[in-house]
Design a protein around this motif. Structure first.
Motif, PDB file in Angstrom:
ATOM      1  N   VAL A 320       0.856  -1.192   0.000  1.00 33.23           N
ATOM      2  CA  VAL A 320       0.000   0.000   0.000  1.00 33.23           C
ATOM      3  C   VAL A 320       0.887   1.235   0.000  1.00 33.23           C
ATOM      4  N   ASP A 321       0.402   2.302  -0.613  1.00 27.65           N
ATOM      5  CA  ASP A 321       1.090   3.589  -0.585  1.00 27.65           C
ATOM      6  C   ASP A 321       0.069   4.681  -0.840  1.00 27.65           C
ATOM      7  N   GLU A 322       0.469   5.903  -0.555  1.00 27.59           N
ATOM      8  CA  GLU A 322      -0.409   7.057  -0.751  1.00 27.59           C
ATOM      9  C   GLU A 322       0.118   8.013  -1.823  1.00 27.59           C
ATOM     10  N   GLU A 323       1.372   7.880  -2.172  1.00 28.70           N
ATOM     11  CA  GLU A 323       1.961   8.819  -3.124  1.00 28.70           C
ATOM     12  C   GLU A 323       1.377   8.677  -4.523  1.00 28.70           C
ATOM     13  N   HIS A 324       0.925   7.474  -4.891  1.00 31.64           N
ATOM     14  CA  HIS A 324       0.477   7.232  -6.261  1.00 31.64           C
ATOM     15  C   HIS A 324      -1.030   7.015  -6.372  1.00 31.64           C
ATOM     16  N   SER A 325      -1.786   7.353  -5.349  1.00 32.35           N
ATOM     17  CA  SER A 325      -3.238   7.219  -5.428  1.00 32.35           C
ATOM     18  C   SER A 325      -3.814   8.326  -6.298  1.00 32.35           C
ATOM     19  N   VAL A 326      -4.648   7.962  -7.257  1.00 33.05           N
ATOM     20  CA  VAL A 326      -5.203   8.955  -8.175  1.00 33.05           C
ATOM     21  C   VAL A 326      -6.281   9.804  -7.520  1.00 33.05           C
ATOM     22  N   HIS A 327      -6.794   9.375  -6.375  1.00 28.35           N
ATOM     23  CA  HIS A 327      -7.849  10.120  -5.685  1.00 28.35           C
ATOM     24  C   HIS A 327      -7.383  10.684  -4.346  1.00 28.35           C
ATOM     25  N   GLY A 328      -6.104  10.664  -4.071  1.00 28.66           N
ATOM     26  CA  GLY A 328      -5.600  11.215  -2.830  1.00 28.66           C
ATOM     27  C   GLY A 328      -5.794  10.317  -1.631  1.00 28.66           C
TER      28      GLY A 328
END
Length: 450
Positions: A320-328
């Protein structure tokens, strides 16, 4: 050396009183000095003994209040005796007191480890037994639902039964994840399936299936042995993404080809993860840490642990990561190595996935049926996308529901009358009464405003 009393008397008599008194004084001082030295040595030994006793008392308190609680805490959090600090007074380490304290710690460590292992084995046995019995009941429930849906094609009945079947599918998924955590087999062996159908199989097993958007097509195929584990892993990550984001937001799935495999990316629009939660999720998804049921927090969460166990067992990776989420929000990724993929079949398309108890659809009759709409980018229905498998469908209460047709079987006797047998006189009356009653029952609904 002290003089003989006789010699001392002679000296005193011959030399006079003054000389004798001086000799006595010297001898007395020497004697006093010797006595004082002895007393000082005894006092030093007494002080050393008192310090030794005080150090032993402090070490006993340190054992009871410090080292033993630290050992229990370490055992409860995956540590061991090596992580516990040593004695407070290092000079006692090799004494009988220090050795006795180490023996106490070792015995407590062995006893606690044995008790923890017995508790873990008991918990796993209980989970296996309960999971197996509940899976059997859920299988019966799904089989009964499938039998009912196959025999009846009434739209109202179908609309009532489908939510029950969907809930049973979700319950079966949760039982499968519990079983995976205790070493059970995740489910049935499947044939090779397209990656798109594998993801759709996961979508069909979550509650908020209608929020999930999947690609229209994919050229990848998954080897049969890995289909069910990937379906379970995708379902858990999708369910986690849907539950931790607003119900009005989408959960989007995308595929990305890599040099040695393909990635399944799941994007949500949730609030993201705190740093400690992100680290814990990464630890659980890695599958590198043994799962101990007796050490789960309350209330326990099994999703990421189950995905990690599946990833470790079958060779794919989850992160899991947050840097590459398209919806933040959060992006959850399943990387499927090339070794888990299969070659596309010779035919243009492969049969889609079906739930554990949903049989493959029979060929439709030649009569005209309701046109099937184009496959949308989200799951139209949880029952393994029935509208996309060439079932006739209809829209009811905002849902696209398949119309199940009764299928004839060579094993089912046909209750038709012989051609030479004359129908009973009242057969037409009974049929007319049935049609009239059906129309009367539906009349209020047809007249009500939409």
């Amino acid at each position: 050396m002290l003089m003989n009393p006789l010699i001392l008397d002679l000296l005193l008599a011959g030399s006079g009183g003054a000389v004798g008194a001086g000799v006595l004084t010297l001898l007395s001082r020497k004697k006093v000095s010797e006595y004082r030295g002895r007393i000082a040595g005894l006092e030093a030994e007494a002080r050393a003994a008192m310090q030794q006793l005080a150090a032993q008392d402090e070490e006993a308190v340190h054992l009871a209040r410090g080292r033993l609680p630290a050992l229990i805490y370490a055992l409860q959090h995956g540590g061991d005796l090596a992580s516990v600090s040593g004695p407070r007074h290092r000079q006692l380490a090799e004494t009988n007191t220090g050795l006795a304290h180490e023996l106490v710690l070792q015995q407590v460590n062995d006893l606690a480890s044995t008790a923890a292992e017995q508790a873990e084995q008991a918990a796993r046995s209980a989970v296996r037994a309960v999971t197996s019995s509940m899976q059997a009941l859920v299988n019966e429930l799904q089989a009964a639902n499938t039998h009912l849906l196959d025999r009846e094609h009434d739209a109202t009945l179908l609309g009532l039964v489908q939510p029950i079947d969907h809930a049973a599918s979700q319950l079966a998924r949760r039982l499968q994840i519990l079983g995976v955590l205790v070493g059970m087999w995740p489910g049935r062996q499947r044939d090779d399936a397209s990656l798109l159908d594998t993801v759709r199989g996961g979508v069909s097993r979550i509650r908020d299936f209608s929020r999930v958007r999947v690609p229209h097509e994919s050229p990848y195929y998954v080897a049969g042995r890995y289909v069910e584990p990937l379906v379970l892993a995708v379902a858990e990550l999708l369910d986690n993404a849907a539950r931790h984001s607003a119900p009005t937001t989408p959960v989007e799935v995308s595929f990305l080809q890599a040099h040695n495999g393909v990635s399944i990316a799941i994007h949500d629009a949730g609030p993201g993860l705190r740093p400690e939660a992100r680290e814990e999720a990464a630890r659980r998804l890695s599958g590198q840490h043994p799962v101990r049921l007796t050490e789960l927090r309350h209330p326990p969460s099994f999703g990421h642990l189950g995905v990690g166990a599946l990833a470790d067992r079958y060779g794919f990776r989850a992160m899991v990561d947050e840097e590459h989420s398209v919806h933040g929000g959060v992006r959850a990724t399943l990387f499927v190595p090339s070794a888990l993929l299969a070659s596309p079949p010779a035919a243009a398309s492969s049969p889609p996935l079906h739930s554990e108890h949903t049989p493959s659809p029979a060929p439709l009759p030649a009569e005209p049926t309701t046109p099937v709409p184009e496959a949308p980018t989200w799951a139209p229905h949880p029952q393994e996308y029935p509208a996309q498998q060439q079932y006739p469908v209809e829209e009811k209460d905002g849902l696209i529901l398949p119309v199940r047709r009764r299928r004839s079987s060579a094993h089912e006797p046909r209750h038709s009358r012989p051609a030479t047998e004359t129908p009973s006189p009242d057969s037409g009356t009974a049929l007319a009464a049935f049609i009239h009653a059906t129309q009367s029952a539906r009349a209020p609904e047809e007249e009500s405003p939409s």
